[in-house]
Structures are given as C-alpha cells and as structure tokens.
Design an enzyme around this catalytic site. Structure first.
Site, PDB file in Angstrom:
ATOM      1  N   LYS A  68       0.845  -1.216   0.000  1.00  0.00           N
ATOM      2  CA  LYS A  68       0.000   0.000   0.000  1.00  0.00           C
ATOM      3  C   LYS A  68       0.874   1.258   0.000  1.00  0.00           C
ATOM      4  O   LYS A  68       0.638   2.180  -0.771  1.00  0.00           O
ATOM      5  CB  LYS A  68      -0.932   0.025   1.230  1.00  0.00           C
ATOM      6  CG  LYS A  68      -1.850  -1.177   1.347  1.00  0.00           C
ATOM      7  CD  LYS A  68      -2.810  -1.030   2.501  1.00  0.00           C
ATOM      8  CE  LYS A  68      -2.140  -0.945   3.861  1.00  0.00           C
ATOM      9  NZ  LYS A  68      -1.585  -2.222   4.358  1.00  0.00           N
TER      10      LYS A  68
ATOM     11  N   ARG B 137      -9.709   0.776   8.952  1.00  0.00           N
ATOM     12  CA  ARG B 137      -9.241  -0.575   9.282  1.00  0.00           C
ATOM     13  C   ARG B 137     -10.314  -1.390   9.983  1.00  0.00           C
ATOM     14  O   ARG B 137     -10.101  -2.577  10.245  1.00  0.00           O
ATOM     15  CB  ARG B 137      -8.039  -0.463  10.216  1.00  0.00           C
ATOM     16  CG  ARG B 137      -6.708  -0.888   9.608  1.00  0.00           C
ATOM     17  CD  ARG B 137      -5.641  -0.617  10.621  1.00  0.00           C
ATOM     18  NE  ARG B 137      -4.420  -1.320  10.386  1.00  0.00           N
ATOM     19  CZ  ARG B 137      -3.374  -0.790   9.764  1.00  0.00           C
ATOM     20  NH1 ARG B 137      -3.438   0.407   9.269  1.00  0.00           N
ATOM     21  NH2 ARG B 137      -2.265  -1.496   9.648  1.00  0.00           N
TER      22      ARG B 137
ATOM     23  N   ARG C 196      12.264  -8.219   4.384  1.00  0.00           N
ATOM     24  CA  ARG C 196      13.062  -7.483   3.398  1.00  0.00           C
ATOM     25  C   ARG C 196      13.049  -5.980   3.721  1.00  0.00           C
ATOM     26  O   ARG C 196      14.054  -5.303   3.630  1.00  0.00           O
ATOM     27  CB  ARG C 196      12.508  -7.735   1.998  1.00  0.00           C
ATOM     28  CG  ARG C 196      13.513  -7.420   0.916  1.00  0.00           C
ATOM     29  CD  ARG C 196      12.995  -7.747  -0.450  1.00  0.00           C
ATOM     30  NE  ARG C 196      11.691  -7.123  -0.684  1.00  0.00           N
ATOM     31  CZ  ARG C 196      10.836  -7.531  -1.616  1.00  0.00           C
ATOM     32  NH1 ARG C 196      11.109  -8.570  -2.361  1.00  0.00           N
ATOM     33  NH2 ARG C 196       9.691  -6.907  -1.799  1.00  0.00           N
TER      34      ARG C 196
ATOM     35  N   ARG D 243      10.919  -0.292  12.513  1.00  0.00           N
ATOM     36  CA  ARG D 243       9.642  -0.164  13.223  1.00  0.00           C
ATOM     37  C   ARG D 243       9.548  -1.168  14.363  1.00  0.00           C
ATOM     38  O   ARG D 243       9.953  -2.323  14.215  1.00  0.00           O
ATOM     39  CB  ARG D 243       8.490  -0.405  12.237  1.00  0.00           C
ATOM     40  CG  ARG D 243       8.116   0.824  11.452  1.00  0.00           C
ATOM     41  CD  ARG D 243       7.185   0.504  10.320  1.00  0.00           C
ATOM     42  NE  ARG D 243       6.001  -0.257  10.742  1.00  0.00           N
ATOM     43  CZ  ARG D 243       4.951  -0.451   9.965  1.00  0.00           C
ATOM     44  NH1 ARG D 243       4.912   0.061   8.756  1.00  0.00           N
ATOM     45  NH2 ARG D 243       3.922  -1.156  10.399  1.00  0.00           N
TER      46      ARG D 243
ATOM     47  N   ARG E  15      -0.574  -8.458  13.684  1.00  0.00           N
ATOM     48  CA  ARG E  15      -1.108  -7.503  12.711  1.00  0.00           C
ATOM     49  C   ARG E  15      -1.947  -8.237  11.662  1.00  0.00           C
ATOM     50  O   ARG E  15      -2.985  -7.742  11.219  1.00  0.00           O
ATOM     51  CB  ARG E  15       0.034  -6.740  12.043  1.00  0.00           C
ATOM     52  CG  ARG E  15       0.556  -5.600  12.908  1.00  0.00           C
ATOM     53  CD  ARG E  15       1.997  -5.271  12.633  1.00  0.00           C
ATOM     54  NE  ARG E  15       2.261  -4.774  11.289  1.00  0.00           N
ATOM     55  CZ  ARG E  15       3.476  -4.705  10.757  1.00  0.00           C
ATOM     56  NH1 ARG E  15       4.531  -5.099  11.450  1.00  0.00           N
ATOM     57  NH2 ARG E  15       3.633  -4.243   9.550  1.00  0.00           N
TER      58      ARG E  15
END
Ligand code: ADP
Length: 289
Positions: free
Chosen positions: A13, A88, A126, A139, A150
């Site tokens: 995204k 979401r 990656r 992160r 998640r």
C-alpha cells in the site's frame, strides 16, 4: 481523486501510495505514519498508541477517526488523498462515510491489493533489512511476533471491509503479487476508468454536475435553439451538389433541390403547372443534346 488502499501489512500500500502521490499530486494519508509521528513526538495520542502499536494491535477507532477528520481538513488534502491504513474497521469505514458526506465529498475508488499471506513475512523481513541498510530506525512492530498479530487483526477486523465496499459497488481488486510496476499500471487503469464513470445518484459529484448545468443552462438552451434552426435550414436547403453540364461542356457544381414529399393529395395530372414546366425543360435539354 480520493481513494482507499486496502490490504494486509506488506501488501504494498505504501509503495503504491507514493507513486500515486507523484502521479496525481494528491497526498498520502497513512494513519500508521501519523501515529508513528505522534509516538515520536510524545503527544497524548502517541503515548496512548505506543504500546498498542508495538504489540501489533489496533489503536481505538475514536483516536484514528479524529486524526483523519483533522487531516482531511488541511488545505493540501483539498485536491485529493490516498487513505493508506485507514479505515481498518467497519466502524472506521462508517465514520469516514459520514465525514465525507458532511463535506459533500465522494470516494473515487477502494482498491484492494490482494496478496498471498505466505509472502508477507518475507516482504516485511526485506523491508527491515532495507531500512537497516539505510541506517533507518526499524519499526517496533516489524518483527515476526507483531506481524502475526497484525495479520490476525487484519483478518478479523479489516478484511470484512472488502465486503463492505464491494456491497457499495466501490471495490476494485488488484493482484498485489505482480511486480510493482504492473500493480501501479493496474491501479492507473482503475483510476482512469473511475474518472469517467458516472457517480451514484445523489452523489456529491452529481450534485456538482447539476450545479454546473444550471450555470450553463442559458448557454445550453441557446445552443439547442441554434442546432434546431440549423436542422430546419438544412431541411430546406438543397442536399446534393451535382454536376451541371453547360453548353461549353464545362462542369460546374449546381444545387439539386431534393424532391419534396408532400402529404397533400397530388393535384390532378393535367392541371399541374409545374409538371408542364418540367416537361418543357426536359424537352429543351433533349434538343440541346
Ligand atoms: P501495516 O499496515 O504495515 O501493518 P501501518 O503503518 O499501516 O502498518 O500501521 C501500523 C500500526 O499502526 C498498526 O498495526 C496499528 O497499531 C496502528 N494503526 C494504523 N492505522 C490504524 C487504524 N486505521 N486503526 C487502528 N490502528 C491503526
């Protein structure tokens, strides 16, 4: 141009949103980025979201809805925006619908990036490697454990939005497993199509079009008048230009009057002046030959 990019973490995204920003000059509104900025700045929202995000869970709807409501008010979002990571949950989708409705805005498209879950961990790994190589901070939720959470959150709370928007006839799905450029092209085609598609009845765009029509109403009317006049004139005018043979043998263009179709009863044969005149002309022509 206002659109939603829907897809699990690692679907691409963010990558596609950046390309759309460049292509369309619209802003990317990533709730993840905004929350991370709030965490970094230590704002009350950041303090509230910090732990939740690190665990890979969802921040409360009210928090993100408030962030988005504020963000789409900003002048840079006037031209359009890409919602990345929002909505979401169904509650967020409903809230967004209300927000846009209040502002008289519509969504142009909801694009789902469909990917196999099996590749997501690889993609996130990656991303971590690339960020580390660039010397960027990784992160807090980019690890196998948080990613699993998640994904669970995506499946349970976000994936139902696919049906939510499909039910509204707004959902378009793109194969997110394709190379990045191909995904970009596929999105481009959807957006080009969306730009020419008539909006649903009562939509903001339609309201806008109606207003434009009223403004140009007078112009349109006079145009129509002119068109009908031209049509009438065309009916009266001779339709074909034919070659006329003159004595000198030079062909000249002359107008041939089309036969008039009269609904009236034809005059009795012998009494018609024009018929006699026509005969005369024909005879004269024959003599000339
Ligand atoms: P990704 O889609 O890769 O998981 P994001 O950057 O979009 O990452 O989001 C990171 C985290 O920020 C999410 O796991 C969640 O905790 C929080 N978050 C982002 N957007 C929302 C949202 N719309 N609703 C609730 N939480 C959100």
């Amino acid at each position: 141009m206002r659109l939603i990019l829907l897809g699990p973490p690692g679907a691409g995204k963010g990558t596609q949103a950046q390309r759309l920003v460049e292509k369309y000059g619209i802003v990317q509104l990533s709730t993840g980025d905004m929350l991370r900025a709030a965490v970094a700045a230590g704002t009350p929202v950041g303090i509230q979201a910090r732990e939740i995000m690190a665990r890979g869970e969802l921040v409360p709807d009210a928090v993100v809805v408030a962030i988005i409501a504020d963000r789409i008010e900003q002048p840079d979002a006037r031209k359009g925006f890409i919602l990345d990571g929002f909505p979401r949950t169904e509650a967020q989708a409903e809230a967004l619908g209300k927000l846009l409705h209040q502002k008289g805005l519509d969504l142009d498209a909801v694009i789902e990036l469909k990917v196999d879950e099996s590749i997501l961990l690889h993609r996130v790994e990656r991303r971590v490697a690339e960020m580390t190589a660039r010397g960027e901070a990784v992160r807090a939720d980019d690890n196998a454990e948080s990613l699993k959470k998640r994904l669970d959150a995506y499946r349970a709370q976000t994936a139902p939005l696919v049906h939510f928007y499909a039910g509204k006839g707004m959902l378009r799905t793109v194969d997110g497993m394709e190379p990045i450029d191909d995904v970009t092209s596929a999105i481009g085609r959807i957006l080009a199509e969306a730009a020419f598609r008539p909006k649903a009845a009562g939509s903001a765009a339609k309201r806008g079009q109606a207003a434009a029509k009223t403004k140009s109403g007078a112009k349109a009317k006079s145009k129509a008048k002119l068109a009908s006049k031209t049509k009438k004139a065309a009916k009266k005018a001779p339709k074909k230009a034919v070659k006329k043979v003159t004595r000198k043998g030079v062909s000249k263009t002359a107008k041939k009057t089309p036969k008039k179709v009269s609904k009236k009863k034809p005059a009795p044969r012998g009494k018609s002046k024009s018929r006699r005149a026509g005969k005369k002309v024909r005879r004269a022509r024959k003599a000339r030959k």
